[in-house]
Design an enzyme around this catalytic site. Structure first.
Site, short mmCIF file in Angstrom:
data_model
loop_
_atom_site.label_atom_id
_atom_site.label_comp_id
_atom_site.label_asym_id
_atom_site.label_seq_id
_atom_site.Cartn_x
_atom_site.Cartn_y
_atom_site.Cartn_z
N ARG A 1 0.87 -1.19 0.00
CA ARG A 1 0.00 0.00 0.00
C ARG A 1 0.90 1.23 0.00
NH1 ARG A 1 -5.06 2.25 3.45
NH2 ARG A 1 -6.02 0.65 2.18
N ASP B 1 -16.82 8.27 -1.15
CA ASP B 1 -15.51 8.11 -0.51
C ASP B 1 -15.08 9.49 -0.04
OD1 ASP B 1 -12.98 7.24 0.27
OD2 ASP B 1 -12.20 6.99 -1.77
N ARG C 1 -14.10 -7.29 3.07
CA ARG C 1 -12.70 -7.10 2.68
C ARG C 1 -11.89 -8.34 3.05
NH1 ARG C 1 -10.34 -2.35 2.36
NH2 ARG C 1 -8.88 -3.57 1.10
N1 NVA Z 1 -9.61 7.32 -1.57
C1 NVA Z 1 -9.21 6.97 -0.23
C2 NVA Z 1 -9.51 5.53 0.05
C3 NVA Z 1 -9.18 5.06 1.43
C4 NVA Z 1 -9.50 3.61 1.63
C5 NVA Z 1 -7.73 7.26 -0.05
O1 NVA Z 1 -6.97 6.97 -0.95
O2 NVA Z 1 -7.37 7.82 0.99
N1 CP Z 2 -11.13 0.80 2.89
C1 CP Z 2 -9.84 0.74 3.25
O1 CP Z 2 -8.95 0.44 2.45
O2 CP Z 2 -9.61 1.01 4.55
P1 CP Z 2 -8.19 1.18 5.23
O3 CP Z 2 -7.58 2.44 4.66
O4 CP Z 2 -8.46 1.28 6.70
O5 CP Z 2 -7.34 -0.01 4.89
#
Ligand code: NVA
Ligand code: CP
Length: 312
Positions: free
Chosen positions: A109, A231, A300
């Protein structure tokens, strides 16, 4: 189910997966969910390890990977970018090759899509995109599962994403909807429309699946939606844009009045979470009877377990 064609494959986004393959992952997710609910204890990752690399924060994604892998007997190792050399003192290619020699799989991530793609290219083990600036593929498999659980089918269902139409979640929803035959509309200010190339590519998939892909700034287009999804207005890494986004997106808040505009009493509300209540969604909607956000969060874990089972 035979998953031999999945073995060793990475998931950087859904582009290289066929609708049939995504369907099989959904079926596997349903099976592993049933197994988990019935208390079946299996050890399908016994003797396996996964590296979980995080440049950005996470609750759901990290916990889904850790618990799904650990409860099947595998050993997850959490690595924040403060802990390892990743593009800092060591190239991404070299880190990938080293981790690939030690781990059965890698989750990444972070910011750049290029990083997860380079990891996938060099690691020699499956690499999963747990969110980048561009895509969030594991999220949207859970979202499709949640829609299917709610309505018994996804065929011909109508999903509306309202908010920042160019963010990682909106883009990933467009891809998976186009492939899976879900009618998909993004409602956002023009400044936040997704890039034209991706929309055109999705329309090609949609021609085959029967989905209709619409990009608009017109809130009235929410009419008929089976699911309304939003979102955060400011994604991780974009904190400096908060004021600008608030101005642009305030008219697009999901609240009772917006949900009424669907003219569909069965319409559900979805959000990937974390949510900023009072901004992109009102408290009434996220805490209300139409909200399925907790089911979505739980899914998830089942979908991520299915992806790992298929590919490791
Ligand atoms: N669009 C958001 C999603 C978080 C799960 C972000 O990238 O922060
Ligand atoms: N939805 C999602 O990816 O949540 P987190 O950022 O907590 O992993």
């Amino acid at each position: 189910m035979d998953f031999s064609s999945f073995k060793g494959r990475s998931l950087v986004n859904w582009v290289s997966y066929s609708p049939e393959e995504i369907r099989r992952l959904l079926e596997l997710a349903r099976t592993v969910k049933e197994q988990a609910k019935s208390g079946e204890c299996r050890q399908r990752f016994a003797g396996k390890t996964i590296a979980l690399i995080f440049e950005k924060r996470s609750t759901r994604t990290r916990c889904a990977f850790e618990t799904a892998f650990g409860e099947e007997g595998g050993h997850p190792v959490f690595l924040s970018s403060n802990d390892i050399q990743l593009g800092a003192k060591e190239s991404i290619e070299d880190t990938a090759r080293v981790l690939g020699r030690m781990f059965s799989a890698i989750q990444f991530r972070g910011y750049s899509q290029k990083t997860v793609e380079t990891l996938a290219q060099y690691a020699g083990v499956p690499v999963y995109n747990g969110l980048t600036d561009e895509y969030h593929p594991t999220q949207v498999l859970a979202d499709v599962m949640t829609i299917e659980e709610e309505f018994g089918t996804i065929e011909g269902k109508f999903l509306v994403f309202i908010g920042d139409g160019r963010n990682n979640v909106a883009r990933s929803l467009m891809i998976i909807s186009a492939k899976m035959g879900i009618h998909f509309t993004i409602i956002s200010p023009r400044e936040l429309f997704p890039d034209r190339n991706l929309v055109e590519t999705c329309r090609l998939w949609a021609e085959k699946s029967g989905a209709k892909i619409t990009i608009t700034d017109d809130i009235a287009q929410v009419k008929g939606a089976d699911a309304v999804y939003t979102d955060v207005w400011v994604s991780m890494g974009e904190e400096s844009l908060k004021e600008l986004r608030t101005v642009l997106l305030s008219p697009y808040q999901v609240n009772d009045s917006l949900m009424e505009k669907t003219e569909n009493s069965s319409c559900i509300f979805l959000h990937c979470l974390p949510a900023v209540k009072g901004q992109e969604v009102s408290v009434e909607v996220i805490e209300g009877t139409r909200s399925r956000v907790w089911e979505q969060a739980e899914n998830r874990k089942h979908t991520i377990k299915a992806i790992m089972l298929a590919t490791i």
